[in-house]
Design an enzyme around this catalytic site. Structure first.
Site, PDB file in Angstrom:
ATOM      1  N   TYR A   1       0.852  -1.197   0.000  1.00 52.25           N
ATOM      2  CA  TYR A   1       0.000   0.000   0.000  1.00 52.25           C
ATOM      3  C   TYR A   1       0.880   1.236   0.000  1.00 52.25           C
ATOM      4  CZ  TYR A   1      -3.225   3.575   1.710  1.00 52.25           C
ATOM      5  OH  TYR A   1      -3.970   4.703   1.835  1.00 52.25           O
TER       6      TYR A   1
ATOM      7  N   GLU B   1      -3.289   7.591  -4.038  1.00 52.35           N
ATOM      8  CA  GLU B   1      -3.322   6.332  -3.292  1.00 52.35           C
ATOM      9  C   GLU B   1      -3.235   5.153  -4.253  1.00 52.35           C
ATOM     10  OE1 GLU B   1      -6.056   4.786   0.313  1.00 52.35           O
ATOM     11  OE2 GLU B   1      -6.897   4.426  -1.668  1.00 52.35           O
TER      12      GLU B   1
END
Ligand code: GDP
Ligand code: MN
Length: 443
Positions: free
Chosen positions: A148, A236
């Site tokens: 992530y 993101e």
């Protein structure tokens, strides 16, 4: 989107400050433009960030063609809706999953038929779901690790912060909640940017193999460049993957952009998809009204964002719940009031309207005239409480009391707020037991 849990655990991340509480659930405020994954991916590609090959389609036939052109045995079809959690979402027609692995162009067509024009419900969309207006067909990648990575604006450090975790994939919120140590975050000084040292640290936090670490560090730098040059508030990538052959790949992208920079980013803004936004909020923006829906039942019409905040606070203080945040700006004209009332009254849950306007540039008597005209013109059945203060307030009071209309008029904010909360409660109770209430003002 990184939610509340991750935000608080990984430091006071920007996400928390960008959200408006709507009955407990945190939703992102609309003032940051979000782009569809395929648009975001195109930006990443432009900056040399490795992404899977693919293209978007808006019809099943087009999806089939995209798949044909890719010419791969293994592909993925992804519903394009502006919300996270698509992989684990469900469509309104029962189809499970907004991300499907496919092995042929025909399959792309079949899934596109079931996705396009349907609503995908994920844990971020709420029960209503979001309309799927496009699908993204990409080559399937075989990955050994899903990490992530996000770059966000952080209030605490007043600058960008990079958040990374080796535990990427679909459940970053759970990771943040249960194993906060698995999330690494580092602020970035906007003057020095992402140094080699920072890039390497972040790359190491991703937990890739040594062979992929350098490429990961380069990717971090490229993503920061996107963040900076595109006036992003959020970049993101989840997952940022390491493939079995040790390449780094951005396999999902959720980019958000600062509304205040829209004039500098015409291309990004040309990609806005208003089908993903609230129709009333868009309508309000056309009239220069800054409107955000909330979960309560007191419709608020206020001028100035500061006063709007104070109004919401005082309503809460007296036990009421605002139905919206509506700032009609400096020019609270009669026309703006008419439009605002129209928008407020479209919401059936509204049980009272609170007009709280400070006449600085605008004069209270003009506001009063607008208010009177609107009330006469529309058949308003909910009580209206008006608190006007400022220039020509006496004349405004006189106009309202002579109008014969049921507008409860105040100059004191405290009294006005108490009154609107009481009235709203009475109407709510009456509605619960199915009686109509009408209000008579003492003369
Ligand atoms: P999200 O659920 O909205 O975050 O959608 P994503 O684009 O992240 O897709 C959901 C999940 O599908 C990802 O986290 C991956 O685990 C998986 N996925 C998507 N594309 C591929 C692919 O090409 N290969 C593999 N192995 N997994 C994929
Ligand atoms: Mn994802």
């Amino acid at each position: 989107m990184l939610l509340k849990g991750a935000a608080s655990l990984a430091g006071n991340l920007a996400t928390a400050s960008r959200t408006v509480s709507r009955a407990g659930a945190l939703r992102q405020q609309k003032r940051f433009l979000s782009l569809h994954e395929y648009r975001s991916a195109a930006i990443l590609k432009e900056y040399g960030v490795p992404i899977p090959d693919g293209d978007a389609a808006t019809t099943p036939e087009e999806a089939e063609k995209v798949a044909q052109k890719l010419g791969k045995d293994d592909m993925v079809i992804k519903a394009q809706v502006l919300a996270g959690g698509r992989g684990k979402g469900t469509f309104d027609n029962g189809l499970k999953g907004g991300v499907k692995l496919i092995t042929s162009p025909v399959e792309a067509k079949i899934y596109a038929e079931q996705m396009l024009g349907h609503k995908l419900i994920t844990k971020q969309t709420g029960a209503a779901g979001k309309l799927c207006t496009a699908v993204y067909v990409v080559e399937r990648e075989f990955v050994r690790r899903e990490a992530y990575l996000a770059i966000l604006l952080d209030r605490t450090t007043r600058g960008p912060v990079i958040v990374a975790s080796s535990q990427g994939g679909m459940d970053i919120e759970t990771v943040a909640k249960e194993t906060p140590d698995a999330i690494f975050s580092t602020p970035v000084d906007i003057h020095t940017g992402v140094t080699d040292e920072i890039a390497l640290k972040v790359a190491q936090a991703l937990g890739f193999s040594n062979a992929a670490t350098q490429e990961a560090a380069d990717t971090v730098k490229k993503l920061y460049k996107v963040f900076q040059e595109k006036d992003a508030t959020q970049v993101e990538i989840n997952p940022l993957s390491e493939t079995v052959d040790r390449r780094v790949l951005a396999m999902d992208a959720k980019l958000g952009f600062d509304d205040n920079a829209s004039f500098r980013q015409p291309e990004v803004w040309s990609w806005r998809d208003t089908t993903q936004e609230d129709a009333d909020e868009i309508e309000a923006a056309k009239y220069g009204l800054n409107f955000i829906k909330l979960d309560g039942n007191i419709g608020c019409l206020v001028n100035g964002a500061g006063l709007a905040m104070a109004t919401m606070d005082i309503i809460k203080l007296y036990g009421g719940e605002p139905a919206n945040f509506l700032d009609c700006g400096g020019g609270a004209t009669a026309e703006a009031i008419r439009q605002a009332f129209g928008i407020l009254l479209r919401e059936p849950k509204v049980t009272a309207i609170f007009v709280n306007i400070f006449g600085g540039i605008v004069r209270c008597d003009n506001i009063a005239k607008g208010l009177i005209a609107t009330t006469q013109e529309m058949n308003i059945t909910v009580p209206i409480v008006a608190r006007l203060q400022g220039t020509n307030v006496e004349e405004a009071q006189r106009l309202i009391s002579n109008s014969g209309l049921k507008i409860f008029s105040f100059t004191d904010l405290d009294e006005a707020a108490q009154k609107v909360c009481q009235l709203s409660k009475v109407v709510s109770l009456a509605r619960e037991i199915d009686v109509n209430v009408s209000f008579e003002l003492p003369l």
